[in-house]
Design an enzyme around this catalytic site. Sequence first.
Site, PDB file in Angstrom:
ATOM      1  N   ALA A 122       0.856  -1.188   0.000  1.00  0.00           N
ATOM      2  CA  ALA A 122       0.000   0.000   0.000  1.00  0.00           C
ATOM      3  C   ALA A 122       0.890   1.236   0.000  1.00  0.00           C
ATOM      4  O   ALA A 122       2.102   1.156   0.248  1.00  0.00           O
ATOM      5  CB  ALA A 122      -0.920   0.018   1.222  1.00  0.00           C
ATOM      6  N   LYS A 123       0.306   2.369  -0.310  1.00  0.00           N
ATOM      7  CA  LYS A 123       1.012   3.644  -0.221  1.00  0.00           C
ATOM      8  C   LYS A 123      -0.037   4.739  -0.190  1.00  0.00           C
ATOM      9  O   LYS A 123      -1.104   4.619  -0.787  1.00  0.00           O
ATOM     10  CB  LYS A 123       1.943   3.860  -1.421  1.00  0.00           C
ATOM     11  CG  LYS A 123       3.109   4.786  -1.132  1.00  0.00           C
ATOM     12  CD  LYS A 123       4.170   4.092  -0.297  1.00  0.00           C
ATOM     13  CE  LYS A 123       5.442   4.926  -0.198  1.00  0.00           C
ATOM     14  NZ  LYS A 123       6.528   4.181   0.476  1.00  0.00           N
TER      15      LYS A 123
END
Length: 441
Positions: A122-123
């Site tokens: 994720a980011k």
Amino acid sequence: MSSQDRSSPPTQEATAESTGSESALETARRQLDRVAAQLDIDDAVIERLSHPTAVHEVTIPLERDDGSLEVFTAYRAQHDSVRGPYKGGLRYHPDVTRDECVGLSMWMTWKCAVMNLPFGGAKGGIVVDPKSLSDDEKERLTRRFTQEIRDVIGPNTDIPAPDMGTDPQTMAWLMDAYSMQEGETIPGVVTGKPPVIGGSFGREEAPGRSVAIVTRETCEYYDYPLDETTVAVQGFGSVGANAARLLEAWGATVVAVSDVNGAVYDPDGIDVDLIPSHDEEPEAVTRFATDILDDDGGVSRISNAELLELDVDVLIPAAVGNVITADNADAIAADIVVEGANGPATFDADTILEDRGIRVIPDILANAGGVTVSYFEWLQDINRRQWSLGRVNDELEAEMVTAWTALKDEVERRDVSWRDAAYAVALDRVSDAHEMRGLWP
């Protein structure tokens, strides 16, 4: 205010992780396609991995200290969770885009798989210049952002961590806001927190430490004794400074370091312990050059671009992405490039370096110390038992050497580049998990 996009392709160009025209997403997809063509992996799995599971976009109203109202846009991209909860940084930067977050979330999936951690990628980020915020404004922005994404994060769902423009204090605010909303203290919702509230010792230094460990192992493998090895480091933030200091302590000669304003170069070596990191004192490298080294005839001030082209044994680009491009790849003179930053080389540049015989140790291995110690922190939070700094560093050493060895074996077995080997290991692990779990009808 939250919205999700599970099917439409990204539309914005990422710029914060690049100084060139290639977005993080474009690079990530090209790397995926390149390695997928070499592996026996179901096309359906590759198609799934080319897209994020979800991208959450929210708007955050912030009352400024002067009473005015400003609205900011933020994203949280969740790429793949087949091996465990989503995991990835949260950055505050004016150039954050949807595509950047998606591309970086893909890299996080591969990074976690390379390290064999039970996480997916994720980011996230807020489109804001953190330097324009007072501490009170940054806290209010963080707490409101936490409320907006509260339903899609959690210790078993998606676990943010610090990134550009954020720090342990930011994670403390996020953890507190989430915990208050849930009615109980939940330290595992984020990593990179201060140790006093469940953070892990050694987390901030971990990406630089892993870069140094990987550099040491690679130099030994290619018969470059550290006490005879020259190193240039672009960027003297947490990653670059910690890597440079460790390598110097282990015997390497660090001949050049830089900050955003330029670099200092001494072919006989620089005492990097005398230079504060960016976190300790912003833009200290060039001030060090001006204030201390003017009388030393062997020292010169050079540009960041010139640092990249120095004739050294090891080059560590540890600042921003896309600094090595098709325009300068032919001028890179180092024998080994160890990627401290995320995506410092474009796809075309990487191809040129490979054709020239320059060994490139990819970011998804080299700087994976951060997510690895984040995993340690997550475990400590679950068990409510803190590890000593010595244990953290010993565990990180073991994990990094194990991961490096797996890639080395793949390089030897298949006669491929280190990046192709890293992607092959990661894709094998992720695709095996997808095939075992199947597709929900």
